[in-house]
Enzyme design. Structure first.
Site, PDB file in Angstrom:
ATOM      1  N   LYS A  13       0.841  -1.216   0.000  1.00 55.32           N
ATOM      2  CA  LYS A  13       0.000   0.000   0.000  1.00 55.32           C
ATOM      3  C   LYS A  13       0.874   1.264   0.000  1.00 55.32           C
ATOM      4  CE  LYS A  13      -2.171  -0.939   3.889  1.00 55.32           C
ATOM      5  NZ  LYS A  13      -1.558  -2.234   4.243  1.00 55.32           N
ATOM      6  N   ARG A  88     -10.173   0.927   7.986  1.00 53.56           N
ATOM      7  CA  ARG A  88      -9.891  -0.494   8.176  1.00 53.56           C
ATOM      8  C   ARG A  88     -10.808  -1.176   9.185  1.00 53.56           C
ATOM      9  NH1 ARG A  88      -3.665  -1.307   9.201  1.00 53.56           N
ATOM     10  NH2 ARG A  88      -3.288   0.741   8.374  1.00 53.56           N
ATOM     11  N   ARG A 123      11.465  -6.328   5.598  1.00 49.52           N
ATOM     12  CA  ARG A 123      11.345  -4.860   5.477  1.00 49.52           C
ATOM     13  C   ARG A 123      12.307  -4.149   6.431  1.00 49.52           C
ATOM     14  NH1 ARG A 123       5.610  -2.189   5.743  1.00 49.52           N
ATOM     15  NH2 ARG A 123       5.391  -3.557   7.543  1.00 49.52           N
ATOM     16  N   ARG A 156      10.714  -2.025  11.938  1.00 48.31           N
ATOM     17  CA  ARG A 156       9.579  -1.394  12.622  1.00 48.31           C
ATOM     18  C   ARG A 156       9.195  -2.225  13.842  1.00 48.31           C
ATOM     19  NH1 ARG A 156       4.987   0.146   8.226  1.00 48.31           N
ATOM     20  NH2 ARG A 156       3.682  -0.899   9.760  1.00 48.31           N
ATOM     21  N   ARG A 167      -1.556  -8.471  13.754  1.00 47.85           N
ATOM     22  CA  ARG A 167      -1.990  -7.543  12.697  1.00 47.85           C
ATOM     23  C   ARG A 167      -2.674  -8.288  11.554  1.00 47.85           C
ATOM     24  NH1 ARG A 167       3.411  -5.065  11.220  1.00 47.85           N
ATOM     25  NH2 ARG A 167       2.324  -3.836   9.660  1.00 47.85           N
TER      26      ARG A 167
HETATM   27  P1  AP5 Z   1       4.760  -1.573   2.093  1.00 49.75           P
HETATM   28  O1  AP5 Z   1       4.551  -0.693   0.901  1.00 49.75           O
HETATM   29  O2  AP5 Z   1       5.428  -1.001   3.303  1.00 49.75           O
HETATM   30  O3  AP5 Z   1       3.384  -2.285   2.482  1.00 49.75           O
HETATM   31  P2  AP5 Z   1       2.109  -1.724   3.262  1.00 49.75           P
HETATM   32  O4  AP5 Z   1       0.927  -2.409   2.636  1.00 49.75           O
HETATM   33  O5  AP5 Z   1       2.119  -0.238   3.310  1.00 49.75           O
HETATM   34  O6  AP5 Z   1       2.386  -2.405   4.667  1.00 49.75           O
HETATM   35  P3  AP5 Z   1       2.300  -1.895   6.163  1.00 49.75           P
HETATM   36  O7  AP5 Z   1       2.822  -3.047   6.976  1.00 49.75           O
HETATM   37  O8  AP5 Z   1       2.971  -0.564   6.319  1.00 49.75           O
HETATM   38  O9  AP5 Z   1       0.787  -1.757   6.338  1.00 49.75           O
HETATM   39  P4  AP5 Z   1       0.054  -1.721   7.681  1.00 49.75           P
HETATM   40  O10 AP5 Z   1      -1.338  -1.609   7.237  1.00 49.75           O
HETATM   41  O11 AP5 Z   1       0.319  -2.825   8.601  1.00 49.75           O
HETATM   42  O12 AP5 Z   1       0.740  -0.515   8.435  1.00 49.75           O
HETATM   43  P5  AP5 Z   1       0.327   0.972   8.682  1.00 49.75           P
HETATM   44  O13 AP5 Z   1       1.543   1.762   8.716  1.00 49.75           O
HETATM   45  O14 AP5 Z   1      -0.792   1.391   7.787  1.00 49.75           O
HETATM   46  O15 AP5 Z   1       5.573  -2.858   1.582  1.00 49.75           O
HETATM   47  C1  AP5 Z   1       5.991  -3.849   2.487  1.00 49.75           C
HETATM   48  C2  AP5 Z   1       7.368  -4.391   2.104  1.00 49.75           C
HETATM   49  O16 AP5 Z   1       7.289  -5.074   0.866  1.00 49.75           O
HETATM   50  C3  AP5 Z   1       8.416  -3.296   1.923  1.00 49.75           C
HETATM   51  O17 AP5 Z   1       9.658  -3.762   2.354  1.00 49.75           O
HETATM   52  C4  AP5 Z   1       8.401  -3.050   0.402  1.00 49.75           C
HETATM   53  O18 AP5 Z   1       9.641  -2.579  -0.042  1.00 49.75           O
HETATM   54  C5  AP5 Z   1       8.089  -4.436  -0.137  1.00 49.75           C
HETATM   55  N1  AP5 Z   1       7.272  -4.429  -1.345  1.00 49.75           N
HETATM   56  C6  AP5 Z   1       6.212  -3.630  -1.637  1.00 49.75           C
HETATM   57  N2  AP5 Z   1       5.691  -3.943  -2.845  1.00 49.75           N
HETATM   58  C7  AP5 Z   1       6.429  -4.995  -3.317  1.00 49.75           C
HETATM   59  C8  AP5 Z   1       6.374  -5.776  -4.509  1.00 49.75           C
HETATM   60  N3  AP5 Z   1       5.444  -5.578  -5.458  1.00 49.75           N
HETATM   61  N4  AP5 Z   1       7.284  -6.763  -4.662  1.00 49.75           N
HETATM   62  C9  AP5 Z   1       8.223  -7.000  -3.690  1.00 49.75           C
HETATM   63  N5  AP5 Z   1       8.328  -6.278  -2.560  1.00 49.75           N
HETATM   64  C10 AP5 Z   1       7.438  -5.291  -2.362  1.00 49.75           C
HETATM   65  O19 AP5 Z   1      -0.309   0.862  10.166  1.00 49.75           O
HETATM   66  C11 AP5 Z   1       0.518   0.577  11.276  1.00 49.75           C
HETATM   67  C12 AP5 Z   1      -0.334   0.553  12.546  1.00 49.75           C
HETATM   68  O20 AP5 Z   1      -0.932   1.867  12.761  1.00 49.75           O
HETATM   69  C13 AP5 Z   1      -1.535  -0.415  12.549  1.00 49.75           C
HETATM   70  O21 AP5 Z   1      -1.167  -1.727  12.908  1.00 49.75           O
HETATM   71  C14 AP5 Z   1      -2.427   0.273  13.617  1.00 49.75           C
HETATM   72  O22 AP5 Z   1      -1.977   0.011  14.916  1.00 49.75           O
HETATM   73  C15 AP5 Z   1      -2.240   1.759  13.325  1.00 49.75           C
HETATM   74  N6  AP5 Z   1      -3.223   2.228  12.330  1.00 49.75           N
HETATM   75  C16 AP5 Z   1      -2.954   2.703  11.072  1.00 49.75           C
HETATM   76  N7  AP5 Z   1      -4.084   3.005  10.434  1.00 49.75           N
HETATM   77  C17 AP5 Z   1      -5.106   2.721  11.299  1.00 49.75           C
HETATM   78  C18 AP5 Z   1      -6.516   2.783  11.201  1.00 49.75           C
HETATM   79  N8  AP5 Z   1      -7.120   3.200  10.074  1.00 49.75           N
HETATM   80  N9  AP5 Z   1      -7.244   2.403  12.276  1.00 49.75           N
HETATM   81  C19 AP5 Z   1      -6.672   1.978  13.430  1.00 49.75           C
HETATM   82  N10 AP5 Z   1      -5.321   1.876  13.575  1.00 49.75           N
HETATM   83  C20 AP5 Z   1      -4.554   2.239  12.508  1.00 49.75           C
END
Ligand code: AP5
Length: 209
Positions: A13, A88, A123, A156, A167
């Site tokens: 994402k 979400r 990552r 992270r 998660r």
């Molecule tokens: P990356 O692009 O980082 O993936 P992502 O989908 O953004 O993954 P996240 O783990 O950041 O998502 P998340 O939803 O858990 O975390 P968030 O920060 O939103 O890619 C991942 C890896 O793969 C990287 O190393 C990248 O280089 C690699 N990659 C990407 N594409 C690739 C490809 N095509 N091929 C190969 N490699 C690839 O949320 C964190 C926390 O915040 C949550 O757990 C929660 O506690 C809180 N939070 C955030 N939003 C909310 C909400 N709406 N409600 C409640 N709590 C929330």
């Protein structure tokens, strides 16, 4: 253009949202990044969120909804935006529906569980500028060091095994069911997120035209 990017943890994402934001000249609004920014600045919100996030749990709907509502009022959102990591939960989806924005498309990145786990465990993120690396797919030029700012690369806190498990379970139970809501609205565009990054991006752009 008003978009949502949807998908499990590490489905790409953040990686794709940055590219889409640049292509269309719209801001990427990542609730995860806003929360991590609050943690780094040690704000009251950051102190509360840190414990919850490190355990792999979701921050409360009320906090996140207010955060997004305020962010969307900013001038840079006039042209559009891409929401990354929001909504979400059912309550967040219902709240977003009450705001005066018509979502044009929901990009749903599909990646299998074994691949998600592989990506999460490899990552690395720059402790300073937050650039994303991957020890398998996007290696830094020098091991453990950011290509852009020369600072240290870290894991992270919520990428540690226990938090990852939590998660992914929460995603499956609370977030995945929302896909159906957007499918019924006719705005869902599912993309194979297992292709190389540039190919995923091209497929997303093709589906927008
Ligand atoms: P990356 O692009 O980082 O993936 P992502 O989908 O953004 O993954 P996240 O783990 O950041 O998502 P998340 O939803 O858990 O975390 P968030 O920060 O939103 O890619 C991942 C890896 O793969 C990287 O190393 C990248 O280089 C690699 N990659 C990407 N594409 C690739 C490809 N095509 N091929 C190969 N490699 C690839 O949320 C964190 C926390 O915040 C949550 O757990 C929660 O506690 C809180 N939070 C955030 N939003 C909310 C909400 N709406 N409600 C409640 N709590 C929330």
């Amino acid at each position: 253009m008003k978009l949502i990017i949807f998908g499990a943890q590490a489905s790409g994402k953040g990686t794709q949202a940055v590219k889409i934001a640049e292509k269309f000249g719209i801001p990427q609004i990542s609730t995860g990044d806003i929360l991590r920014d609050n943690i780094n600045k040690n704000t009251d919100l950051g102190k509360k969120a840190q414990i919850i996030m490190n355990q792999g749990n979701l921050v409360s709907d009320e906090i996140v909804n207010n955060m997004v509502r305020e962010r969307l009022k900013a001038r840079d959102c006039k042209k559009g935006f891409i929401l990354d990591g929001y909504p979400r939960t059912k309550a967040q989806t219902e709240f977003l529906e009450t705001l005066p924005y018509k979502i044009d498309a929901v990009i749903n990145l599909y990646v299998s569980k074994p691949e998600l786990i592989k990506r999460i465990s490899s990552r690395r993120v720059c402790a300073n500028c937050k650039t994303n690396y991957n020890l398998i797919y996007i290696k830094p030029k020098k091991e453990g060091v950011c290509d852009k700012c020369n600072c240290k690369l870290v894991i992270r806190d919520d990428d540690k095994p226990e938090a990852i498990k939590k998660r992914l379970t929460i995603y499956h139970e609370q977030t995945e069911p929302l896909i159906e809501f957007y499918r019924k609205k006719g705005v869902l565009k599912t993309i194979n997120g297992e292709e190389p990054i540039d190919k995923v991006f091209r497929n997303i752009i093709e589906k927008q035209s």
